[in-house]
Design a protein around this motif. Sequence first.
Motif, PDB file in Angstrom:
ATOM      1  N   ALA B  49       0.631  -1.487   0.297  1.00 10.65           N
ATOM      2  CA  ALA B  49       0.346   0.226  -0.275  1.00 10.65           C
ATOM      3  C   ALA B  49       0.701   0.995   0.236  1.00 10.65           C
ATOM      4  CB  ALA B  49      -1.076   0.195   1.519  1.00 10.65           C
ATOM      5  N   HIS B  50       0.329   2.700  -0.781  1.00 15.06           N
ATOM      6  CA  HIS B  50       1.137   3.636  -0.477  1.00 15.06           C
ATOM      7  C   HIS B  50       0.147   4.503   0.837  1.00 15.06           C
ATOM      8  CE1 HIS B  50       2.681   2.888  -4.740  1.00 15.06           C
ATOM      9  NE2 HIS B  50       2.139   2.076  -4.938  1.00 15.06           N
ATOM     10  N   LEU B  51       1.147   4.603   1.661  1.00  7.94           N
ATOM     11  CA  LEU B  51       0.928   5.369   2.854  1.00  7.94           C
ATOM     12  C   LEU B  51       1.822   6.362   3.070  1.00  7.94           C
ATOM     13  CD1 LEU B  51       0.473   2.193   4.646  1.00  7.94           C
ATOM     14  CD2 LEU B  51      -1.585   3.621   4.260  1.00  7.94           C
ATOM     15  N   MET B  52       2.444   7.157   2.045  1.00  7.36           N
ATOM     16  CA  MET B  52       2.948   8.333   2.574  1.00  7.36           C
ATOM     17  C   MET B  52       2.386   9.651   2.762  1.00  7.36           C
ATOM     18  SD  MET B  52       5.572   8.513  -0.331  1.00  7.36           S
ATOM     19  CE  MET B  52       7.007   9.739  -0.775  1.00  7.36           C
ATOM     20  N   TYR B  53       3.205  10.145   3.909  1.00  2.00           N
ATOM     21  CA  TYR B  53       2.617  10.981   4.483  1.00  2.00           C
ATOM     22  C   TYR B  53       1.038  11.057   5.478  1.00  2.00           C
ATOM     23  CZ  TYR B  53       5.912  13.894   2.237  1.00  2.00           C
ATOM     24  OH  TYR B  53       7.688  15.140   1.858  1.00  2.00           O
ATOM     25  N   ALA B  54       0.179   9.759   5.419  1.00  2.00           N
ATOM     26  CA  ALA B  54      -0.561   9.466   5.800  1.00  2.00           C
ATOM     27  C   ALA B  54      -0.813   9.688   7.400  1.00  2.00           C
ATOM     28  CB  ALA B  54      -0.681   7.949   5.968  1.00  2.00           C
ATOM     29  N   GLN B  55      -1.685   9.947   7.974  1.00  2.00           N
ATOM     30  CA  GLN B  55      -1.890   9.892  10.295  1.00  2.00           C
ATOM     31  C   GLN B  55      -2.499   8.620  10.182  1.00  2.00           C
ATOM     32  OE1 GLN B  55      -0.272  13.604   9.976  1.00  2.00           O
ATOM     33  NE2 GLN B  55      -1.350  12.886  11.069  1.00  2.00           N
ATOM     34  N   ILE B  56      -1.460   8.325  10.959  1.00  3.32           N
ATOM     35  CA  ILE B  56      -2.154   6.880  11.070  1.00  3.32           C
ATOM     36  C   ILE B  56      -1.932   7.065  12.670  1.00  3.32           C
ATOM     37  CG2 ILE B  56      -1.772   4.625  10.288  1.00  3.32           C
ATOM     38  CD1 ILE B  56      -0.463   4.821   8.205  1.00  3.32           C
ATOM     39  N   ASP B  57      -2.050   7.974  12.843  1.00  2.00           N
ATOM     40  CA  ASP B  57      -1.539   7.887  15.047  1.00  2.00           C
ATOM     41  C   ASP B  57      -3.043   7.004  15.304  1.00  2.00           C
ATOM     42  OD1 ASP B  57      -1.020  11.370  14.870  1.00  2.00           O
ATOM     43  OD2 ASP B  57       0.529   9.628  14.243  1.00  2.00           O
ATOM     44  N   ASP B  68       5.879  -4.405   1.896  1.00  2.00           N
ATOM     45  CA  ASP B  68       6.141  -3.720   1.833  1.00  2.00           C
ATOM     46  C   ASP B  68       5.755  -2.255   0.728  1.00  2.00           C
ATOM     47  OD1 ASP B  68       8.462  -5.488  -0.290  1.00  2.00           O
ATOM     48  OD2 ASP B  68       7.028  -6.854  -0.224  1.00  2.00           O
ATOM     49  N   ALA B  69       5.161  -1.570   1.533  1.00  2.00           N
ATOM     50  CA  ALA B  69       4.020  -0.695   1.507  1.00  2.00           C
ATOM     51  C   ALA B  69       4.691   0.540   2.087  1.00  2.00           C
ATOM     52  CB  ALA B  69       3.097  -0.556   2.977  1.00  2.00           C
ATOM     53  N   ASP B  70       4.524   1.621   1.428  1.00  2.00           N
ATOM     54  CA  ASP B  70       5.633   2.755   1.046  1.00  2.00           C
ATOM     55  C   ASP B  70       4.787   3.203   2.268  1.00  2.00           C
ATOM     56  OD1 ASP B  70       6.829   5.129  -1.157  1.00  2.00           O
ATOM     57  OD2 ASP B  70       7.052   4.974   0.865  1.00  2.00           O
ATOM     58  N   ALA B  71       6.069   4.002   3.622  1.00  2.00           N
ATOM     59  CA  ALA B  71       5.004   4.460   4.944  1.00  2.00           C
ATOM     60  C   ALA B  71       5.766   5.268   5.647  1.00  2.00           C
ATOM     61  CB  ALA B  71       4.164   3.922   6.133  1.00  2.00           C
ATOM     62  N   SER B  72       6.533   6.275   4.076  1.00  2.01           N
ATOM     63  CA  SER B  72       7.586   7.180   4.282  1.00  2.01           C
ATOM     64  C   SER B  72       7.169   8.175   4.688  1.00  2.01           C
ATOM     65  CB  SER B  72       8.659   7.348   3.121  1.00  2.01           C
ATOM     66  OG  SER B  72       7.643   7.557   2.231  1.00  2.01           O
ATOM     67  N   TYR B  73       7.466   9.175   5.797  1.00  2.00           N
ATOM     68  CA  TYR B  73       6.588  10.893   5.772  1.00  2.00           C
ATOM     69  C   TYR B  73       5.802  10.361   6.468  1.00  2.00           C
ATOM     70  CZ  TYR B  73      11.334  11.773   3.634  1.00  2.00           C
ATOM     71  OH  TYR B  73      12.008  12.510   2.762  1.00  2.00           O
ATOM     72  N   ALA B  74       5.127   8.693   7.567  1.00  2.00           N
ATOM     73  CA  ALA B  74       3.613   8.923   7.474  1.00  2.00           C
ATOM     74  C   ALA B  74       4.340   9.430   9.240  1.00  2.00           C
ATOM     75  CB  ALA B  74       3.359   7.675   7.730  1.00  2.00           C
ATOM     76  N   ASP B  75       2.848   9.420   9.797  1.00  3.47           N
ATOM     77  CA  ASP B  75       3.140   9.393  11.131  1.00  3.47           C
ATOM     78  C   ASP B  75       2.221   8.302  11.981  1.00  3.47           C
ATOM     79  OD1 ASP B  75       2.133  13.398  11.222  1.00  3.47           O
ATOM     80  OD2 ASP B  75       4.348  12.293  12.174  1.00  3.47           O
ATOM     81  N   LEU B  76       2.622   7.136  12.805  1.00  3.74           N
ATOM     82  CA  LEU B  76       2.301   6.169  12.985  1.00  3.74           C
ATOM     83  C   LEU B  76       2.752   6.631  14.597  1.00  3.74           C
ATOM     84  CD1 LEU B  76       4.446   5.324  10.226  1.00  3.74           C
ATOM     85  CD2 LEU B  76       1.943   3.609  10.983  1.00  3.74           C
TER      86      LEU B  76
END
Lengths: 163, 353
Positions: B49-57, B68-76
Amino acid sequence: MADPKKAEAAASVKKTLVEEGTEFKGSIVSKCPVAVSGRVEGEVHAPSLTVATGGAVFGKMRVGQITSEGEIAGEVEAESVLLSGRVSNNTIIRTKTLEVKPVAEAAALRVTFGDCVLEVGEEPKKTPGTSPVQGTAPAAPKADGGGGQPKPPAPPAPKPPQG
Amino acid sequence: MLGADLTGANLEKADLEEANLEMAILAGAKLNRANLEGANLEGANLSGAHLMYAQIDEAKLGGADLSDADASYADLVECDLSGAKMSKINLTSSNVERANIEEADLTGAILADANLSGVVGRGAKLAGADLSKTDLSKADLTRADLTGADLRRASISGTRLAGAILTGAKVFGIEAGGGDVEGVIAEWVDNSADGDGSVRVTGDQIAAVLSGKAAAAAAVAAATASGGDDRIKRYFGKGDVLRNANLEFGQSAYVEIESRFEQCSIALGEGAELVVGQDGVLVDCQITGGGNITIHGQFFEGASPGIVGPKRLVVSSHGSVVGVVQQPDQSTHFAFEPGCKLRMRILHANNHR
């Protein structure tokens, strides 16, 4: 991790041992691995030679594999060499592969080399470059006064084993 | 949306705050900049999945598949990722502060520059992960597997590492600052600046390097700080030819040569680092001074001795050296890898000419 089966097999292999406190002068020709914790002066012909810390072999060594944590001096011919400990003056090592493992800079030296010659692997050949530009500044003078292609370093004159 | 199949769906910038997406199939979905704060994604399939910059707090992702997901720059921040499958996930520069990654699989994950401070990562699998410059301060990585992980310049201040496996981990420049390295399991760690395994540290020195307390560790770091940001770097690129040059480099220099040098002399300040890359060729050259020399390419001496007074000389498995090495008073630290080719004469430390 060491393979326990291999370790067990290795432990059961017959070895020629020169124990600590033993000094041997002359030739050892063995079909068994030779392990030296004492001192040997002369020749060693064996499939493998292990020189333990505190052990020493001076003279000619013609072996398949040498692992030294002690002191060696003289002429070594081996398929592979793993070195730590000390290599004394007037030693020449000819081998297909040599390994000296790196250590942390502040730690004690892995190997102390005296004056010695290492001939390891095939003779390195210069990869061809572009043609030298004529008329550029001359090459730095060689210590032997020669120019052009560098010669492989001359081996030291072999000396009889020192006591 | 429990168990919904949203494979490959485009949900960019979608507001899914506190949504119930338990067991949902979001493989390959586009969720860049989506708001998933507090969402329930337990057991969901987010692989690729593409999760760049996603808000996942504060989202619940326990047991989810994020491989293999891309969660770069995301907030977790404070996310529950316990037991999640996250192999090869890209979390570059993400904020995973205080998240729970217990027993999660992050094998080969990219976490460079990420904030993992305060994470609970007991038993997490981080083998081969890129944790360079990652903030792991106050993280609990008890029993975590960090085999071969890249921890260069990571911060482990206050990190708990009891029972963690660090064999082969790259630790150059690691910032310890009171990290608890007691009980770390490691046969060796790599303290080379380039992470190329050229400086292996074993035994008691591992703890010293990781804790940053021992003088030995400091010396190792100083001696191997070839890639250090504070160093003056000089790079001679592939394809260039340099002839008849006299080059001098100070003690803080890091010099990398991938070019061909002919009839050149190189003077190194004490502790300067010279790396002759695999494509580097030095013909009829001379290197002098108390530098640290690593040769992956070829060196053929001109004036003899061709190498004078090196503090350290490493010839890697691809390296070749033809020439005489004059050791300094303190003797040279030599290292030779199997496969190197040598026609080398070594002169004793006290055998000055």
